[in-house]
Scaffold this active site. Sequence first.
Site, mmCIF file in Angstrom:
data_model
loop_
_atom_site.group_PDB
_atom_site.id
_atom_site.type_symbol
_atom_site.label_atom_id
_atom_site.label_comp_id
_atom_site.label_asym_id
_atom_site.label_seq_id
_atom_site.Cartn_x
_atom_site.Cartn_y
_atom_site.Cartn_z
ATOM 1 C CE LYS A 135 -2.508 10.046 -12.495
ATOM 2 N NZ LYS A 135 -1.615 8.933 -12.100
ATOM 3 C CG ASP A 171 -1.804 1.193 1.331
ATOM 4 O OD1 ASP A 171 -1.611 2.158 0.569
ATOM 5 O OD2 ASP A 171 -2.718 1.179 2.187
ATOM 6 C CB SER A 182 -3.100 10.857 -16.725
ATOM 7 O OG SER A 182 -4.245 11.244 -17.464
ATOM 8 C CE1 TYR A 220 -6.308 10.300 -11.526
ATOM 9 C CE2 TYR A 220 -6.921 11.384 -13.584
ATOM 10 C CZ TYR A 220 -6.292 10.353 -12.916
ATOM 11 O OH TYR A 220 -5.642 9.387 -13.624
#
Length: 289
Positions: free
Chosen positions: A155, A59, A138, A151
């Site tokens: 990135k 994790d 991304s 989000y």
Amino acid sequence: MESKKINVPAVLITGCSSGHGKALAKLFAKNGYPTYASARSLESIQDLKPLGCETLQIDVTDDQSVHEAVRTIEKTHSAVGILVNNAAIGMMGAMETIPIEDVKKLYETNVFGLLVMTQAVLPAMRRAGTGRIINVGSSGGEFTTPGGGVYQATKYALTSMNDAMRAELEPFGIYVSMIQPGAISSKFAENGRVLGFEESGPYQELMAGVHKVANEAVKEGAPGTWTPEKVAIVTYKAATARKPKARYRPGMVSKALIYTRYLLPYRMWDSMFVNTLTKQGRKFLAVKQ
């Protein structure tokens, strides 16, 4: 399955429970690399063992699990030779309404966890005088769309960290590359969350459009969408090329969106997305009622 190659680097991949991470672990193992596939849940990657992968519970938000896994690999191989930072979580929401606790969770995994993972492998990599780090980002690390601010901010942060790593580590023989895919047919959107489209509010239509478009984009066979296996081939090439490129952008959608953002004025870009997403959201809500 091919026999293990001699004197090839050990590979550690995070986020192998599904999609790109799982496909990449299979590809490395098939090609004879000592492959360590990891995920938060060991149960989710048990199917990789018969294919030649070692499995580890990692994790990335738990420092202890990160360092224990790296020590396990270093006991056998001296160093992690190739690290693929693939673990990430997704969440979409309007900036006004997205809960701060959820924002923190995104950063804990996508930014801080990735850096902890990288820092754990670097001392042994430097001593070895060789290594590869592949950061899976991304296309959204180059532009921002309505609903994706937080989000995509993670990135953007990764894009910045990746560029710093690349410059800092190459003198030690460690090459750093970033993969910036567009839509991948996987469970990523399913596992992520789109907030604000199920309850009445000022952003409901917009977020309903985000939900609709995001879920359609990750369906297998959708226009411009790549399979996890196709993206894994690009990542594998980046990790094994003699002189890897700084960035890889699999698929025309990824490239088209990035270059369109460079060309369009800000307000034109904003209007294009807000109008399209709101229109799609109205359609989605009308069908749902």
